[in-house]
Write an enzyme that holds these catalytic residues in place. Structure first.
Site, short mmCIF file in Angstrom:
data_model
loop_
_atom_site.label_atom_id
_atom_site.label_comp_id
_atom_site.label_asym_id
_atom_site.label_seq_id
_atom_site.Cartn_x
_atom_site.Cartn_y
_atom_site.Cartn_z
N GLY A 245 0.76 -1.25 0.00
CA GLY A 245 0.00 0.00 0.00
C GLY A 245 0.79 1.29 0.00
N ASN B 219 -4.55 1.78 -13.82
CA ASN B 219 -3.61 0.93 -13.09
C ASN B 219 -2.21 1.47 -13.29
OD1 ASN B 219 -2.65 -1.40 -11.68
ND2 ASN B 219 -2.05 -2.29 -13.64
N HIS C 128 1.79 0.10 -13.53
CA HIS C 128 2.58 -1.12 -13.71
C HIS C 128 4.06 -0.73 -13.64
CE1 HIS C 128 3.33 -5.23 -14.96
NE2 HIS C 128 4.32 -4.73 -15.68
C1 GRF Z 1 3.63 -1.22 -7.53
O1 GRF Z 1 4.92 -1.51 -7.95
C2 GRF Z 1 2.73 -1.08 -8.72
O2 GRF Z 1 3.40 -0.72 -9.88
C3 GRF Z 1 2.16 -2.45 -8.89
O3 GRF Z 1 2.04 -2.96 -7.60
C4 GRF Z 1 3.00 -2.35 -6.75
C5 GRF Z 1 2.27 -1.88 -5.54
O4 GRF Z 1 3.14 -1.46 -4.53
N1 GRF Z 1 0.92 -2.43 -9.60
P1 GRF Z 1 2.55 -0.79 -3.22
O5 GRF Z 1 1.61 -1.82 -2.58
O6 GRF Z 1 1.83 0.43 -3.63
O7 GRF Z 1 3.74 -0.51 -2.37
#
Ligand code: GRF
Length: 201
Positions: A21, A110, A112
């Site tokens: 998160g 989203n 990525h």
């Molecule tokens: C991030 O690297 C994002 O690109 C991917 O999931 C990860 C989430 O990280 N979709 P966090 O839970 O926000 O630290």
């Protein structure tokens, strides 16, 4: 003459996250004092996910659901009741059912951790992405913010930013570099999309 008591309501964001998160936290901090945009809820399919504690201080409602509830239409009904302007995925690994994607067409985004279309698709998440980048010998990687369609990581690209990597960088180093970029750009790009502002930084 009719008197209108309609108050200007803030545009609503619903977050979908089920990981640690850090991006969700950043988004909450960014929009905390914004009167035009409000993060109303966190939708999460893992009751033990770190993201739940992270968003608590912001008074955001958390909705925990199962994969079955997601796929049976229950989650869609809840979303229809909220009627968000934007659904923001931040570390959410399940594929959204077609009914949700089509109901909220061009409203689901989203992030990525690679320069799509490189290193995207099923199974390409978290350390798998950064390990693949490392194995490839590429000298740059980055982030992609895109609309969500019915496949993994294939929706229209909204924004990309790259970062240099050196041969000495480990997959963990690469992950840190990309996450830093994510925290810097994700909230601003969402904000620009919602307010129809330019975001070609
Ligand atoms: C991030 O690297 C994002 O690109 C991917 O999931 C990860 C989430 O990280 N979709 P966090 O839970 O926000 O630290």
């Amino acid at each position: 003459m009719k008197l209108s008591l309609k108050v200007n309501q803030a545009s609503k964001i619903v977050l979908f996250a089920s990981g640690s998160g850090s991006n969700a936290l950043r988004l909450c901090q960014y929009f905390e004092n914004n009167s035009k945009v409000q993060i109303t809820s966190l939708f999460c399919n893992n009751a033990n996910a770190g993201v739940i504690e992270k968003v608590k201080p912001f008074g955001i409602k958390t909705v925990i659901f199962s994969k079955v509830q997601l796929e049976s239409g229950e989650v869609l009904e809840k979303l229809k009741n909220i009627s968000p302007e934007m659904i923001v995925l931040a570390g959410f690994l399940l594929k959204l059912p077609g009914e949700i994607v089509s109901h909220f067409s061009r409203k689901i985004v989203n992030i990525h951790p690679s320069l799509l279309p490189k290193y995207g698709g099923k199974g390409m998440y978290g350390h798998h992405v950064h390990q693949a980048v490392k194995n490839s010998g590429d000298n740059k990687t980055g982030l992609t913010i895109h609309y969500v369609d019915q496949h993994y990581d294939s929706g229209a690209i909204i924004f990309q930013k790259s970062v240099d990597i050196s041969p000495n960088d480990t997959p963990q180093d690469i992950a840190q570099k990309v996450l830093k970029l994510e925290h810097y750009y994700y909230a601003s790009v969402i904000h620009a999309l919602m307010e129809d502002l330019p975001y070609d930084w």
